[in-house]
Design an enzyme around this catalytic site. Structure first.
Site, short mmCIF file in Angstrom:
data_model
loop_
_atom_site.label_atom_id
_atom_site.label_comp_id
_atom_site.label_asym_id
_atom_site.label_seq_id
_atom_site.Cartn_x
_atom_site.Cartn_y
_atom_site.Cartn_z
N MET A 25 -22.53 8.77 -16.33
CA MET A 25 -22.07 9.72 -17.49
C MET A 25 -21.06 10.64 -16.92
O MET A 25 -20.68 11.28 -17.78
CB MET A 25 -23.31 10.29 -18.09
N GLY A 31 -23.03 12.89 -5.12
CA GLY A 31 -23.92 12.04 -5.15
C GLY A 31 -23.81 10.68 -5.81
O GLY A 31 -24.10 9.68 -5.30
N HIS A 32 -22.93 10.85 -6.76
CA HIS A 32 -22.23 9.57 -7.29
C HIS A 32 -21.32 8.95 -6.29
O HIS A 32 -21.23 7.52 -6.05
CB HIS A 32 -21.34 9.88 -8.55
N GLY A 144 -29.38 6.27 -8.16
CA GLY A 144 -29.98 7.34 -7.27
C GLY A 144 -31.44 7.51 -7.47
O GLY A 144 -31.89 7.26 -8.56
N GLU A 145 -31.90 7.84 -6.32
CA GLU A 145 -33.48 8.05 -6.55
C GLU A 145 -33.87 9.34 -6.89
O GLU A 145 -35.00 9.74 -7.38
CB GLU A 145 -33.95 8.05 -5.12
N MET A 181 -28.05 17.26 -5.75
CA MET A 181 -26.81 17.31 -6.62
C MET A 181 -27.09 16.70 -7.98
O MET A 181 -27.62 15.82 -8.06
CB MET A 181 -25.68 16.32 -5.89
#
Length: 281
Positions: A25, A31-32, A144-145, A181
């Protein structure tokens, strides 16, 4: 820079060969970045979608306030070797309008944990992910987890609906103090940020207590949160598929808590020993 496309026709013209997708988004952070780096070698064309999906926000939630940093996002995508950024309009994603859209029912697993707190959330998430899978037609999609229930539901949807997409989960990326994050971390004040670090500390305490069994895990994690003055929306221990946890097996510890304005999610894997009271039997 990546090719920016806004429509399904432009997307089809911009992709070729095997395709990896990282749905986002926007408001991209490290993290991305880790998801993009993981996805890059998995396919010939790497697509990142940037779309703030209205159907996963309840009326009282922060759709309008959700951070939008498109130019900075493009630079981050460029650094990660992204080929195509798909940034559709709401009209492109929901051509019959939000009220007339056919939605994906998340089933019973979508009604617990985050689904209990946000009853329409996963219906919107699964719907937009299914649409992205149909538009991008990826061979593999990377998530992501940190949003573990979301990842679990997307995997289940891909299997149940025979979507032909390999759904890959990547470990949570953390700040130096352990905080997972998130685009919403920017809403934390300095004092809230310091207190929010207790969430990941609670998970670590739960892992350390794992050999003593499920009850010890929840007690240890709950104490860290209580000491920090954090009253979680939930702190639960489940199996990896979000069913009941079993002593002596792998489990998942999940927490959601509001610290100041943002509601923060985190989780981790916990190898469980037997309950302490059953040891030696």
């Amino acid at each position: 820079m990546p090719t920016v496309v806004r429509t399904a026709a432009e997307l089809r013209a911009a992709t070729s060969g095997t395709v990896a997708l990282v749905p986002t988004m926007g408001a991209l952070h490290d993290g991305h970045g880790s998801l993009m780096e993981h996805a890059r070698p998995l396919a010939e064309t790497l697509v990142v979608s940037i779309f703030v999906n209205p159907t996963q926000f309840a009326p009282e939630e922060d759709l309008d306030a959700y951070p939008r940093t498109f130019e900075a996002d493009l630079e981050r995508c460029d650094a990660a070797g992204v080929d195509v950024v798909f940034a559709p309009t709401v009209e492109e994603m929901y051509p019959h309008g939000l009220d007339g859209a056919i939605m994906v029912d998340p089933g019973p697993l979508g009604s617990i944990l985050e689904g209990a707190a946000r009853p329409t959330h996963f219906r919107g998430v699964l719907t937009v992910v299914a649409k992205l899978f149909g538009l991008v037609r990826p061979d593999v999609a990377v998530f992501g987890e940190k949003d573990y229930q979301q990842l679990t539901l997307i995997r289940l949807m891909a299997q149940e609906l025979c979507l032909g997409v390999d759904v890959v989960g990547c470990p949570t990326v953390r700040e130096a103090d352990g905080l997972a994050m998130s685009s919403r971390n920017r809403y934390l004040t300095a004092s809230e940020r310091e207190r929010a670090a207790a969430i990941s500390a609670a998970l670590r305490a739960g892992v350390d207590a794992g050999p003593d069994g499920p009850e010890a895990v929840l007690h240890a994690a709950g104490k860290v949160l209580a000491d920090a003055g954090i009253d979680p929306d939930y702190l639960v221990l489940t199996s990896p598929d979000l069913g009941p946890a079993e002593a002596g097996r792998e489990s998942r510890l999940l927490v959601a808590a509001r610290v100041g304005r943002p509601r923060l999610l985190d989780n981790c894997a916990v190898p469980l020993g037997a309950d302490a009271k059953n040891r030696g039997k």
